[in-house]
Design a protein around this motif. Structure first.
Motif, PDB file in Angstrom:
ATOM      1  N   ALA A 190      14.498   2.721  -6.663  1.00 55.79           N
ATOM      2  CA  ALA A 190      13.609   2.791  -7.837  1.00 55.79           C
ATOM      3  C   ALA A 190      12.903   1.463  -8.080  1.00 55.79           C
ATOM      4  O   ALA A 190      11.713   1.426  -8.426  1.00 55.79           O
ATOM      5  CB  ALA A 190      14.402   3.207  -9.069  1.00 55.79           C
ATOM      6  N   GLY A 191      13.610   0.349  -7.896  1.00 55.08           N
ATOM      7  CA  GLY A 191      13.034  -0.956  -8.150  1.00 55.08           C
ATOM      8  C   GLY A 191      12.324  -1.561  -6.957  1.00 55.08           C
ATOM      9  O   GLY A 191      11.965  -2.748  -6.981  1.00 55.08           O
ATOM     10  N   GLY A 192      12.077  -0.755  -5.930  1.00 57.77           N
ATOM     11  CA  GLY A 192      11.420  -1.280  -4.738  1.00 57.77           C
ATOM     12  C   GLY A 192       9.976  -1.671  -4.963  1.00 57.77           C
ATOM     13  O   GLY A 192       9.450  -2.582  -4.318  1.00 57.77           O
ATOM     14  N   ALA A 193       9.319  -0.970  -5.853  1.00 55.23           N
ATOM     15  CA  ALA A 193       7.918  -1.269  -6.158  1.00 55.23           C
ATOM     16  C   ALA A 193       7.586  -0.670  -7.514  1.00 55.23           C
ATOM     17  O   ALA A 193       8.257   0.264  -7.996  1.00 55.23           O
ATOM     18  CB  ALA A 193       6.989  -0.701  -5.088  1.00 55.23           C
ATOM     19  N   TYR A 194       6.541  -1.221  -8.125  1.00 55.06           N
ATOM     20  CA  TYR A 194       6.094  -0.738  -9.429  1.00 55.06           C
ATOM     21  C   TYR A 194       4.588  -0.502  -9.382  1.00 55.06           C
ATOM     22  O   TYR A 194       3.860  -1.148  -8.614  1.00 55.06           O
ATOM     23  CB  TYR A 194       6.434  -1.756 -10.528  1.00 55.06           C
ATOM     24  CG  TYR A 194       7.909  -2.014 -10.670  1.00 55.06           C
ATOM     25  CD1 TYR A 194       8.701  -1.201 -11.472  1.00 55.06           C
ATOM     26  CD2 TYR A 194       8.517  -3.062  -9.989  1.00 55.06           C
ATOM     27  CE1 TYR A 194      10.058  -1.434 -11.595  1.00 55.06           C
ATOM     28  CE2 TYR A 194       9.878  -3.295 -10.105  1.00 55.06           C
ATOM     29  CZ  TYR A 194      10.639  -2.474 -10.910  1.00 55.06           C
ATOM     30  OH  TYR A 194      11.984  -2.685 -11.026  1.00 55.06           O
ATOM     31  N   PHE A 195       4.140   0.427 -10.227  1.00 51.43           N
ATOM     32  CA  PHE A 195       2.739   0.805 -10.218  1.00 51.43           C
ATOM     33  C   PHE A 195       2.253   1.005 -11.648  1.00 51.43           C
ATOM     34  O   PHE A 195       2.994   1.486 -12.509  1.00 51.43           O
ATOM     35  CB  PHE A 195       2.536   2.100  -9.426  1.00 51.43           C
ATOM     36  CG  PHE A 195       3.214   2.077  -8.089  1.00 51.43           C
ATOM     37  CD1 PHE A 195       2.585   1.522  -6.986  1.00 51.43           C
ATOM     38  CD2 PHE A 195       4.504   2.576  -7.941  1.00 51.43           C
ATOM     39  CE1 PHE A 195       3.219   1.470  -5.759  1.00 51.43           C
ATOM     40  CE2 PHE A 195       5.148   2.529  -6.722  1.00 51.43           C
ATOM     41  CZ  PHE A 195       4.497   1.976  -5.621  1.00 51.43           C
ATOM     42  N   LEU A 196       1.011   0.661 -11.879  1.00 53.80           N
ATOM     43  CA  LEU A 196       0.384   0.837 -13.185  1.00 53.80           C
ATOM     44  C   LEU A 196      -0.653   1.941 -13.104  1.00 53.80           C
ATOM     45  O   LEU A 196      -1.410   2.036 -12.123  1.00 53.80           O
ATOM     46  CB  LEU A 196      -0.284  -0.463 -13.633  1.00 53.80           C
ATOM     47  CG  LEU A 196       0.668  -1.622 -13.956  1.00 53.80           C
ATOM     48  CD1 LEU A 196      -0.051  -2.957 -13.803  1.00 53.80           C
ATOM     49  CD2 LEU A 196       1.232  -1.478 -15.363  1.00 53.80           C
TER      50      LEU A 196
END
Length: 373
Positions: free
Chosen positions: A69-75
């Motif tokens: 889950a914390g591998g990448a973030y997106f807006l």
């Protein structure tokens, strides 16, 4: 080739959930050694995590690998006719935080100010080591906003500023991650493809019911945008109930429901804050659902004469009961149309819900960086 294979593995895990290396090798056609190298690299990058070993079979227990889950973030930024909303999602598509502002109509500079300030606020809440994992921002907004002034009951000059305003460039100048832009209804259809069920129809027509209704088209599991604005379903001609025709947008949009409520003295701002706290007159909602369903059914028949798709999915900024009622009523209205010579698609509810446009925005950097079509 390695980058392609990494995307292939990530796409497979997104579609099917946790899988063991042997299963990934069989599904992709890659060698076991190649898969092992890829999985080690992705795990080392923090994009994958190990599950609990599965025992009970011959040989060593298999260890399923899953997206971290914390591998990448997106807006994702949704610019709508009555509200603007920003979400921050994790690698699994879960919304971690959001910010919303209701407006009478969207203004370019005010929208940029909201976006920049709220992005900074959302990122400030992330730990320092996680901020570098923000892969980008996707903007989902109606195209040709300046053309909609009349339907928004706004003076044309107040919307004219959108004509030459590059909002993608304006926001991108404030951050060091990539920024993408797509039509809002097409983005919502993209969210259906990325976050919706992976074992359903691969060819479907998609309606998103917002302040104005719009749509998208999926062919062979891919979003089809043509030269950029394909399947903009709002302008489809439909019967107006008075012996003439109008556009689908004039009957099946939430703006029509809001106008009816306002004319009867009801307060409507709560409609645009969230879909769980709608305070609308039930009789007026029922009338709108019936009218919208009739128009949608006619639009489906017209589209079916051109497109041979498996399904039509209907989603929108609607409470779940209202969405389900609209789907049911559209199916019933479809049976009242002359469909001789046509193979009709099944009518079903979309699977992402009211967040489809914002999640569609967030799916743009996700798809660009980590997925294959």
């Amino acid at each position: 080739m390695r980058a392609h294979n990494e995307r292939l593995v990530l796409t497979l895990l997104r579609r099917h959930g946790p899988m063991a290396k042997a299963d990934i090798a069989r599904s992709t056609g890659l060698s076991a050694q190649t898969v092992s190298v890829i999985m080690r690299a992705l795990e080392g990058d923090g994009l994958l995590e190990r599950g609990d070993p599965i025992r009970g079979k011959v040989g060593q227990p298999s260890v399923p690998m899953a997206l971290a889950a914390g591998g990448a973030y997106f807006l994702g930024l949704k610019i709508g006719r009555r509200s603007v909303e920003l979400v921050l999602t994790d690698f699994k598509g879960q919304v971690l935080d959001r910010a919303t502002r209701v407006h009478a109509y969207p203004e370019p500079k005010a929208t940029v100010k909201f976006a920049v300030s709220q992005i900074e606020a959302l990122l400030a809440d992330l730990p320092d080591d996680q901020r570098t994992r923000v892969a980008g921002l996707g903007i989902a907004m109606p195209f040709f906003l300046w053309n909609w002034a009349a339907k928004l009951n706004v003076a044309p000059e107040r919307m004219e500023g959108w004509r030459d305003f590059d909002i993608r460039a304006e926001i991108a100048a404030a951050f060091d991650f990539p920024v993408f832009l797509q039509n809002d209804a097409s983005a919502a259809c993209g969210a259906e493809l990325v976050f919706g069920p992976q074992d359903g129809a691969r060819d479907f027509l998609y309606f998103y019911v917002g302040y104005f209704i719009g749509g998208g088209l999926a062919l062979d599991g891919k979003l089809f945008t043509g030269r950029g604005n394909a399947a903009a379903l709002g302008p489809l001609p439909v019967p107006d109930g008075k012996g003439g025709t109008c556009q689908l947008i004039d009957l099946a949009s939430l703006g029509v429901l809001e106008a009816t409520l306002l004319s009867s003295g009801f307060e409507t701002s709560s409609m645009w804050i969230n879909t769980e706290d709608w305070r609308v007159d039930e009789a007026m909602l029922e009338d709108w659902l019936n009218s919208a369903a009739d128009a949608l059914a006619y639009a489906v028949v017209s589209a079916s004469a051109v497109l041979d798709v498996e399904a039509v999915r209907i989603d929108g900024w609607l409470p779940d009961p209202a969405r389900e009622a609209l789907v049911s009523k559209t199916q019933a209205a479809l049976a009242r149309n002359d469909t001789t010579g046509l193979t009709l698609p099944r009518i079903e509810a979309g699977h992402v819900g009211s967040d489809a446009r914002t999640l569609g925005g967030a799916s743009l950097p996700l798809s660009h960086r980590f997925l294959i079509e």
